[in-house]
Design a protein around this motif. Sequence first.
Motif, PDB file in Angstrom:
ATOM      1  N   VAL A 174       0.854  -1.188   0.000  1.00  0.00           N
ATOM      2  CA  VAL A 174       0.000   0.000   0.000  1.00  0.00           C
ATOM      3  C   VAL A 174       0.890   1.238   0.000  1.00  0.00           C
ATOM      4  O   VAL A 174       1.767   1.388   0.863  1.00  0.00           O
ATOM      5  CB  VAL A 174      -0.930   0.031   1.228  1.00  0.00           C
ATOM      6  N   TYR A 175       0.655   2.121  -0.978  1.00  0.00           N
ATOM      7  CA  TYR A 175       1.378   3.390  -1.098  1.00  0.00           C
ATOM      8  C   TYR A 175       0.358   4.490  -0.841  1.00  0.00           C
ATOM      9  O   TYR A 175      -0.445   4.826  -1.695  1.00  0.00           O
ATOM     10  CB  TYR A 175       1.986   3.501  -2.498  1.00  0.00           C
ATOM     11  N   ASP A 176       0.362   5.038   0.374  1.00  0.00           N
ATOM     12  CA  ASP A 176      -0.660   5.999   0.812  1.00  0.00           C
ATOM     13  C   ASP A 176      -0.024   7.382   0.957  1.00  0.00           C
ATOM     14  O   ASP A 176       0.573   7.708   1.980  1.00  0.00           O
ATOM     15  CB  ASP A 176      -1.270   5.530   2.130  1.00  0.00           C
ATOM     16  N   PHE A 177      -0.164   8.192  -0.085  1.00  0.00           N
ATOM     17  CA  PHE A 177       0.423   9.536  -0.127  1.00  0.00           C
ATOM     18  C   PHE A 177      -0.734  10.533  -0.022  1.00  0.00           C
ATOM     19  O   PHE A 177      -1.364  10.888  -1.011  1.00  0.00           O
ATOM     20  CB  PHE A 177       1.179   9.712  -1.448  1.00  0.00           C
ATOM     21  N   GLY A 178      -1.014  10.967   1.203  1.00  0.00           N
ATOM     22  CA  GLY A 178      -2.159  11.838   1.442  1.00  0.00           C
ATOM     23  C   GLY A 178      -1.794  13.307   1.457  1.00  0.00           C
ATOM     24  O   GLY A 178      -0.720  13.716   1.023  1.00  0.00           O
ATOM     25  N   ASP A 183       2.248   6.799   4.221  1.00  0.00           N
ATOM     26  CA  ASP A 183       2.383   5.467   4.806  1.00  0.00           C
ATOM     27  C   ASP A 183       2.697   4.462   3.711  1.00  0.00           C
ATOM     28  O   ASP A 183       2.110   4.512   2.622  1.00  0.00           O
ATOM     29  CB  ASP A 183       1.086   5.019   5.497  1.00  0.00           C
ATOM     30  N   ALA A 184       3.611   3.552   3.998  1.00  0.00           N
ATOM     31  CA  ALA A 184       3.850   2.383   3.140  1.00  0.00           C
ATOM     32  C   ALA A 184       3.607   1.151   3.999  1.00  0.00           C
ATOM     33  O   ALA A 184       4.151   1.054   5.103  1.00  0.00           O
ATOM     34  CB  ALA A 184       5.280   2.388   2.607  1.00  0.00           C
ATOM     35  N   ALA A 185       2.793   0.233   3.505  1.00  0.00           N
ATOM     36  CA  ALA A 185       2.451  -0.949   4.299  1.00  0.00           C
ATOM     37  C   ALA A 185       2.596  -2.209   3.464  1.00  0.00           C
ATOM     38  O   ALA A 185       2.083  -2.296   2.345  1.00  0.00           O
ATOM     39  CB  ALA A 185       1.030  -0.843   4.842  1.00  0.00           C
ATOM     40  N   VAL A 186       3.290  -3.193   4.022  1.00  0.00           N
ATOM     41  CA  VAL A 186       3.441  -4.503   3.393  1.00  0.00           C
ATOM     42  C   VAL A 186       2.306  -5.391   3.890  1.00  0.00           C
ATOM     43  O   VAL A 186       2.146  -5.599   5.096  1.00  0.00           O
ATOM     44  CB  VAL A 186       4.799  -5.137   3.743  1.00  0.00           C
ATOM     45  N   VAL A 187       1.514  -5.909   2.941  1.00  0.00           N
ATOM     46  CA  VAL A 187       0.334  -6.702   3.284  1.00  0.00           C
ATOM     47  C   VAL A 187       0.527  -8.142   2.804  1.00  0.00           C
ATOM     48  O   VAL A 187       0.834  -8.379   1.631  1.00  0.00           O
ATOM     49  CB  VAL A 187      -0.931  -6.104   2.636  1.00  0.00           C
ATOM     50  N   LYS A 188       0.352  -9.061   3.719  1.00  0.00           N
ATOM     51  CA  LYS A 188       0.443 -10.487   3.396  1.00  0.00           C
ATOM     52  C   LYS A 188      -0.971 -11.057   3.314  1.00  0.00           C
ATOM     53  O   LYS A 188      -1.792 -10.856   4.224  1.00  0.00           O
ATOM     54  CB  LYS A 188       1.243 -11.224   4.473  1.00  0.00           C
ATOM     55  N   ILE A 189      -1.249 -11.772   2.228  1.00  0.00           N
ATOM     56  CA  ILE A 189      -2.562 -12.398   2.046  1.00  0.00           C
ATOM     57  C   ILE A 189      -2.376 -13.913   2.045  1.00  0.00           C
ATOM     58  O   ILE A 189      -1.525 -14.450   1.332  1.00  0.00           O
ATOM     59  CB  ILE A 189      -3.211 -11.949   0.723  1.00  0.00           C
ATOM     60  N   GLU A 190      -3.153 -14.562   2.885  1.00  0.00           N
ATOM     61  CA  GLU A 190      -3.046 -16.022   2.986  1.00  0.00           C
ATOM     62  C   GLU A 190      -4.385 -16.595   3.401  1.00  0.00           C
ATOM     63  O   GLU A 190      -4.994 -16.121   4.376  1.00  0.00           O
ATOM     64  CB  GLU A 190      -1.968 -16.409   4.002  1.00  0.00           C
ATOM     65  N   ASP A 191      -4.874 -17.566   2.621  1.00  0.00           N
ATOM     66  CA  ASP A 191      -6.141 -18.236   2.907  1.00  0.00           C
ATOM     67  C   ASP A 191      -7.296 -17.249   3.069  1.00  0.00           C
ATOM     68  O   ASP A 191      -8.155 -17.406   3.953  1.00  0.00           O
ATOM     69  CB  ASP A 191      -6.015 -19.095   4.170  1.00  0.00           C
ATOM     70  N   GLY A 192      -7.290 -16.220   2.214  1.00  0.00           N
ATOM     71  CA  GLY A 192      -8.400 -15.280   2.214  1.00  0.00           C
ATOM     72  C   GLY A 192      -8.321 -14.196   3.269  1.00  0.00           C
ATOM     73  O   GLY A 192      -9.199 -13.334   3.336  1.00  0.00           O
ATOM     74  N   HIS A 199       5.297  -1.784   8.211  1.00  0.00           N
ATOM     75  CA  HIS A 199       4.984  -0.493   7.609  1.00  0.00           C
ATOM     76  C   HIS A 199       6.070   0.509   7.964  1.00  0.00           C
ATOM     77  O   HIS A 199       6.824   0.363   8.931  1.00  0.00           O
ATOM     78  CB  HIS A 199       3.611   0.029   8.067  1.00  0.00           C
ATOM     79  N   ALA A 200       6.162   1.519   7.129  1.00  0.00           N
ATOM     80  CA  ALA A 200       7.046   2.653   7.382  1.00  0.00           C
ATOM     81  C   ALA A 200       6.271   3.896   6.971  1.00  0.00           C
ATOM     82  O   ALA A 200       5.414   3.838   6.085  1.00  0.00           O
ATOM     83  CB  ALA A 200       8.347   2.531   6.582  1.00  0.00           C
ATOM     84  N   GLY A 201       6.554   4.991   7.601  1.00  0.00           N
ATOM     85  CA  GLY A 201       5.781   6.186   7.270  1.00  0.00           C
ATOM     86  C   GLY A 201       6.417   7.452   7.775  1.00  0.00           C
ATOM     87  O   GLY A 201       7.429   7.441   8.478  1.00  0.00           O
ATOM     88  N   ASP A 202       5.800   8.559   7.383  1.00  0.00           N
ATOM     89  CA  ASP A 202       6.275   9.884   7.768  1.00  0.00           C
ATOM     90  C   ASP A 202       5.045  10.761   7.952  1.00  0.00           C
ATOM     91  O   ASP A 202       4.286  11.007   7.001  1.00  0.00           O
ATOM     92  CB  ASP A 202       7.187  10.451   6.669  1.00  0.00           C
ATOM     93  N   ASN A 203       4.844  11.212   9.189  1.00  0.00           N
ATOM     94  CA  ASN A 203       3.661  12.011   9.509  1.00  0.00           C
ATOM     95  C   ASN A 203       3.689  13.407   8.902  1.00  0.00           C
ATOM     96  O   ASN A 203       2.713  14.148   9.031  1.00  0.00           O
ATOM     97  CB  ASN A 203       3.504  12.137  11.022  1.00  0.00           C
ATOM     98  N   SER A 204       4.778  13.799   8.284  1.00  0.00           N
ATOM     99  CA  SER A 204       4.850  15.152   7.725  1.00  0.00           C
ATOM    100  C   SER A 204       5.178  15.143   6.235  1.00  0.00           C
ATOM    101  O   SER A 204       5.463  16.188   5.661  1.00  0.00           O
ATOM    102  CB  SER A 204       5.906  15.966   8.476  1.00  0.00           C
TER     103      SER A 204
END
Length: 841
Positions: A174-178, A183-192, A199-204
Amino acid sequence: MRDTIDIGIDLGTTNSAVAEAKGASAEVVRNAQNLEFTQSAVYVSRTGSVLVGQKAGARVVSDPDNACAEFKLRMGRRDQDKVFEASGRTLSPEEMSAEVLKSLRLDVQRRTGEPIETAVITVPAAFTADQTAATSRAAELAGLRAAPLLQEPTAAVWAYTADVEAPDKGFWLVYDFGGGTFDAAVVKIEDGEFTVVNHAGDNSLGGKRIDWAIVEDYLLPRLQQDHGLTDVTVDDPRYRGVLAQLKRLAEAAKVELSQQERVEIEAEIRVDAGRDVEFYCELTRDDLADIARPLVASSIRLCRQSLSESGIPTTAFERLLLVGGSSQLALVREMLADPADGLGIPLDFSLDPMTVVARGAAIYAATQRIPREVRAAAPAAPGRAQLNLEYSAAGLDPDPLLGGRVQADGVADWTGGTVEIRNTTTMPPWTTGAVALRQDGSFSVRLRAPEIATHSFTVTVHDPAGTELATDQASLTFQRKSGGMGGAPTMSHSLGVGLIDNTVAPLVRRNTELPSTGRLNGLRTTQAVDRRSGAGLLRIPILSGEHARADRNTVVGQLVVRSDDIERDLPLGTEVEVVVRVDSSFGIQAEAYIPFLDAEFEIDVDLVRTVLPDLADLRAARAALDARYHDLRSQGDQIRASEALARLDRLDADGILEEIDRLLRQSEADPDATATCQARLLDADSALDEVDELLELPKIVEEGREAQGIANEVVAEAGNGRYTDELRRAEAELEDAIAEGNRTVIERRTNEVRSIAIRVFEDNGQLPLIRFAALESELDGDPRREVQRLLGDGRSAVAAGDLNRLTGVNARLDRFVDRSGGGSSTPSILGDGLLGSGGGQ
């Protein structure tokens, strides 16, 4: 009352949105202006009435004394209240955010015709503990009786898995540039099911940073050049109004350039009273790319950091989800798609980046039952039996478990009573049949939800006499999903206890699933607390952050135990246990237990950030940082420390020092720039800490080797087998620490080796001689007459072999040793013990 929460709110820095769950998906609720999002801006009239949204945003430029925007990042700070001049009202950032939430809540009530008492509210994954706590306070001020918090990247994944079938196994990024955060978040999907594993991010780091870069690098120079306004600068507080106008133009131009190649900017700029100028320029997409490139590069570095920490290669990722308004920039998509300078992961922007978080929050809200305390507060109809049901509102299981208990006035024994659950969605309707109630009215049963759909169930209760009872909950729903169920939320920032050697003992680590409990046993006090004299103090700081040095992290809680807080004296070395609990909405509770007193102390968790430093302090910190940087580079050049110099080169390449200088200039016009500047100074100091470690490491290793040599010689001379075995263990631990390259642990292990030698000296009576030799070396040139007299007495005692007299001389000389300098002023805890204020060992 609804069975599930159903309402999701994206409380944004620039814009906010609200959505309502509809089946397995969600719909954005439009506001009174028929817009899908509401500007996060507040205007207060002279009568004190509050206006929220686009009209309020327009007044931020035309009437800045009575309007405010972009206050989300200031939540949780003590010094960021806004005084609205015309009315005299003062609102904190939490109160302004509450006004935005009230407006969104009213939009939903206007659409649904029912009062909204609960909603899921999203927060950036990088939000700190005080910011999440402030968001919860804002929800309470807005009249929401329950408001679970959900991290924004997680909400986006809920939205993306609602209408499409997620893979059985794989990874998404997830690349969330608001508008205000990244925020950058690594998402693992397994069995639905999906889980955010890192995650790593920067509040500013958000779109507003791009806006200010457009102002400083492009619009302001044109204004200065075209109209001779060389005195109008970013760091001149007289022209805050001019900069606010230019910032508004920059934001509008940036949005237009996401759809077209060039934009004409034309406006009348009020410079000061009685002086307006006509401003015109043209901004192209290429111009914007040149301006925004360093900030987009920073976001990509954070993505790579998250991938590196999770140990997953980019080739393992199926898709990269684009979230947030700033992700719509053409530059962002071009840079991300580049496998060399970007990430090379296939981009997915099939859902609107502006509203995807609100949609995902609503979809998640549909899986969350309205809390029992909210249900219990609703007025109960007289004569109805009470049903307390326990079940999941959504899941993958076709046979979900339902448990419950029936209670009614006048019925003490429910033997013979029954409950029947019917699925009215299936054809023909499925039923449990009459299920016998236990004596206390409890029961458990498996439901049937064979199709992927939202299933409706009716609940019918008969008392022991066979009479059907009216109940306070006659129906329930269960959403059977094919996939896309999210796992537990994860911890945004690590929590730990500050130690006296300026390190941190971890309690709950970043990325830990919530709720979670962290416990530290075996800590010991390094200072006695005496009830009679009032001497001594026990202080335990709870820290939040990822920095290795304790004083680089944020103190979020602190326990102070004074002499009048305890019933008996607290000896040096008393054991202390610390426990911290974090709930699924990131709320923190902490306590300490002292077995010696058999007493438990609640640790005050104060999730409000300290007052921001003024610009003079920030400029002084910047000058100190510069001096430290050049000193470390000089040291590195002298000893040819290649790794340390490479770290400094990386700091240069990342442009952190230049960014700090830019933020210092912007701080006069943008309140958020001050906080960002403070954070960047801390980041830069932490980076220099690592360089310092690399430069100091060879010296620390050499000291450890010297301590080993002395200890081996002393122990061999003593011929004591017990000390020999103990020294071998200590040496092995020292070698492990050297191999790891951890300076703090090396120093600790070196002290353990030295302590063995000291105990040998204690056993053979030589310790006073060793101690005097060290004091004599340190104080020999001291001009004070008393010092020289004591040194003479000591030499005389050595010559006479009077060790008792020498011990007394050592104690008096010790008072003259300069122990100032070094060490942190942060109250902290020793490696295996606690320290109160006023020093320690």
